[in-house]
Design an enzyme around this catalytic site. Structure first.
Site, mmCIF file in Angstrom:
data_model
loop_
_atom_site.group_PDB
_atom_site.id
_atom_site.type_symbol
_atom_site.label_atom_id
_atom_site.label_comp_id
_atom_site.label_asym_id
_atom_site.label_seq_id
_atom_site.Cartn_x
_atom_site.Cartn_y
_atom_site.Cartn_z
ATOM 1 N N ASP A 172 -0.682 -12.431 -24.422
ATOM 2 C CA ASP A 172 -1.698 -12.303 -23.385
ATOM 3 C C ASP A 172 -3.095 -12.603 -23.908
ATOM 4 O OD1 ASP A 172 -2.544 -11.300 -20.657
ATOM 5 O OD2 ASP A 172 -3.607 -9.863 -21.912
ATOM 6 N N LEU A 253 -6.968 -7.079 -16.372
ATOM 7 C CA LEU A 253 -7.962 -7.957 -15.765
ATOM 8 C C LEU A 253 -8.283 -9.177 -16.620
ATOM 9 C CD1 LEU A 253 -10.447 -5.256 -14.413
ATOM 10 C CD2 LEU A 253 -8.790 -6.583 -13.104
ATOM 11 N N ARG A 254 -7.669 -9.260 -17.796
ATOM 12 C CA ARG A 254 -7.958 -10.413 -18.644
ATOM 13 C C ARG A 254 -7.562 -11.720 -17.957
ATOM 14 N NH1 ARG A 254 -5.766 -8.906 -23.272
ATOM 15 N NH2 ARG A 254 -7.716 -8.204 -24.183
ATOM 16 N N GLY A 255 -6.447 -11.701 -17.232
ATOM 17 C CA GLY A 255 -6.020 -12.896 -16.531
ATOM 18 C C GLY A 255 -7.046 -13.363 -15.512
#
Length: 638
Positions: A172, A253-255
């Site tokens: 990720d 929330l990184r995506g």
């Protein structure tokens, strides 16, 4: 040595723009170069697909005004000091000054940091690299010295999934991911060969032919890098991105952040000043497929239908509350799953149904072991090999390590880290033995005989060989389901501990090596799911084959210690004197020094205890299926 290195000609790199095909990969690299905050690119694919060639060709295009174009390659065996930098021990001992020696991250500043086979890199080094890639700097706090250095680079990692996957939490951290395969178009393949042969015959001439295109591409990247900070990402598109990520069940929330940054970079690459739907779509294709995996065995990737569904969901999220006029809204993509498509829901339901139907249609003497059952979420007990080994870094058994916990000092050895405190003590002790000890201690000097090495203990990966009894006595419906689930959980445990695994199946009249030793546990689960069950129990043959697998691996990887895990009810029924031959095979394995664990799969009110007898001949620990999974949280499943 200096004269030789100065006279050595710099090798000519294959031009980035001359690579045939691989458009998605080239776009991902360019977008990461435009906006390094995206977090770099993970390239997954088989060997011979131009992964390294494309990465090395990117360097000259992103060197900035000085066109340095450095591509720094990080070897998978590098130490942490080599990567982030360290104190110069020579300066400390000779001059008393703490001087810092920059590492590979500093050398890669304003260039590309390239890691081939990144999935084989130690996890803590991957964390350091990805943190530096996200922040643009690296800070070292050690030995009383604080040092910060610029490390603004494009991080690129390549890997072959068959050699093992990255753990999901590390996967990720890469901004973008691209799966590459060799092209199937004949004309394209011919052109690849033609260009490669032309380059090999005259590298300089071939590069000169593409010089104008390379210069134009470098200028366009520079312009996009300067413009990306001014690209507007409207609230409507932020809502669209949030709706897409929610629809695809992306964790955290990184995506969302990466998609927004990638969309802005794509808009800058197009020369636009405002993000549009086509930018969001391109960003979703590159930034989200590898973030959809709920566990190590889920399929990565995003089909066209799934992408269309996600974009539609994003359109719904953006539309109702958007204050902007409808004319600014791009036309939503057509060709979605309307009429004639499967019932709405999770796309994985359709693939699972197809898999089940394919499995049922295959003729076989017994039921299938299972169509890659999903993990139950339970943790299995941590099984470890006793003693201290010297194997590759992992998370299962104790091992001597350069990066582990220091336990004591030993005599100095090349290749081992220096134990500074013990070295100083040795020098002080030597000074006490001299006639002028007091004066010598006042100006303590380190001699070669004073050097001591640090003995460090970390964790290693092991070779875990599973012997799975899939005979008729094991195929009662409830027992087969329980064994299938347990096998998947144990393979998942091996995946997280970075083991190499092999699976031997015992059924019918012989044993077969269903999964040769591999680091890709995903492949192991798939192949195991295809195995048919039923018949007699060739337990002796299964144990003998497992022992042969271990011996072959010992020759190629002598430092990788084996662990044999046998899942059986202990009944040996195939061939003459089957029980006696099984006991003999178990005794042979014990004499070879192979540590074993027997998982007793016998169920029901009446139990024969044959698995316990087998464990005795193996010298193995005996566990029931319930004990193996229920004790995980209380007995140290690290």
């Amino acid at each position: 040595m200096t004269e030789i290195s100065e006279q050595t000609p710099v090798p000519v790199r294959y031009p980035f723009s001359a690579v045939v095909g691989q458009d998605r990969l080239k776009l991902a690299l360019i977008l990461s170069a435009i906006s390094p905050g995206i977090g770099g690119v993970l390239i997954r694919g088989e060997k011979g697909t131009a992964k390294s060639t494309i990465v090395r060709g990117l360097g000259p295009l992103i060197g900035g005004d000085d066109r340095s174009g450095r591509v720094v390659e990080l070897p998978i065996g590098a130490t942490e000091d080599r990567v982030i930098g360290s104190l110069d021990l020579t300066s400390v001992l000779r001059d008393g000054r703490a001087e810092f020696t920059p590492g590979l991250l500093a050398r890669a500043h304003r260039g590309v940091l390239y890691i081939d086979e990144v999935n084989l890199l130690a996890d803590h080094l991957v964390d350091v690299l990805l943190d530096a890639a996200a922040s643009g700097r690296v800070t070292i706090e050690r030995d009383g010295v604080s040092h910060t250095q610029a490390a603004d680079f494009v991080l690129v990692g390549t890997m072959n999934p068959e050699e093992g996957e990255l753990r999901p939490q590390l996967l990720d951290r890469f901004g973008l991911a691209v799966d590459v395969v060799a092209g199937k178009d004949l004309d394209e393949r011919v052109e690849v060969v033609r260009r490669r042969m032309a380059f090999d015959a005259d590298p300089a001439g071939f590069a000169a032919e593409h010089l104008a295109t390379e210069h134009e591409l470098a200028q366009r990247i520079d312009e996009a890098r300067r413009a990306v900070g001014g690209v507007e990402v409207p609230t409507r598109d932020l809502r669209r991105i949030a709706g897409i990520c929610a629809h695809l069940d992306v964790d955290g929330l990184r995506g969302d952040i990466v998609v927004a940054r990638t969309a802005a970079a794509h808009a800058a690459w197009r020369g636009a000043t405002k993000v549009a739907e086509e930018d969001v779509r391109a960003a979703v294709e590159l930034a989200l497929p590898h973030r959809r995996r709920r566990n190590p065995f889920d399929e990565s990737g995003l089909s066209t239908d799934q992408l269309d569904d996600a974009m539609s969901a994003g359109q719904d999220a953006a539309g109702p509350e958007s204050p902007e006029p409808p004319d600014d809204d791009p036309t939503s993509p057509g060709g979605g799953p309307d009429g004639g498509a499967p019932a709405p829901g999770d796309p994985s339901e359709t693939s699972e149904a197809q898999s089940d139907s394919e499995t049922q249609s295959q003729p076989a003497p017994g039921p299938a072991f299972g169509a890659a059952p999903r993990p139950t979420g339970r943790r299995v007990r941590a099984l470890r090999v006793s003693g201290v080994g010297d194997g590759d870094p992992g998370r299962r058994s104790k091992a001597r390590s350069r990066r582990g916990h220091t336990i004591h000092a030993v005599d100095f050895e090349d290749g081992r880290p220096v134990h500074l405190f013990a070295t100083v003590l040795a020098a002080a002790g030597r000074a006490d033995d001299t006639a002028a000890g007091r004066a010598e201690r006042a100006a303590l000097r380190i001699a070669a005989s004073d050097l001591r090495s640090a003995e460090r203990i970390g964790q290693e990966a092991n070779l875990v060989v599973f012997v799975v009894d899939l005979s008729g006595s094991m195929t009662a419906r409830r027992r087969l389901t329980a064994v299938a689930e347990l096998c998947v959980e144990m393979l998942r445990d091996s995946y997280t501990r970075r083991d190499r695994v092999a699976v031997v199946v015992a059924r019918g009249g012989s044993a077969t090596l269903a999964v040769p030793p591999t680091k890709s546990v995903d492949i192991a689960v798939r192949r195991l799911a295809e195995i048919r069950t039923g018949g007699r129990t060739p337990l002796a043959e299964g144990l003998t084959l497992a022992g042969d697998v271990v011996e072959r691996c010992r020759r190629t990887e002598p430092n990788r210690r084996p662990l044999l895990v046998v899942l059986t009810d202990g009944r040996a029924t195939s061939g003459r004197d089957a029980p006696a031959r099984a006991r003999l095979a178990a005794s042979v394995i014990r004499r070879r020094g192979i540590e074993s664990v027997v998982v007793d799969c016998e169920q029901g009110m009446v139990r024969l205890g044959l698995a316990a007898d087998l464990a005795g001949h193996l010298g193995a620990e005996l566990l029931t299926m319930d004990e193996l999974s229920a004790t995980a949280l209380t007995r140290g499943a690290a």
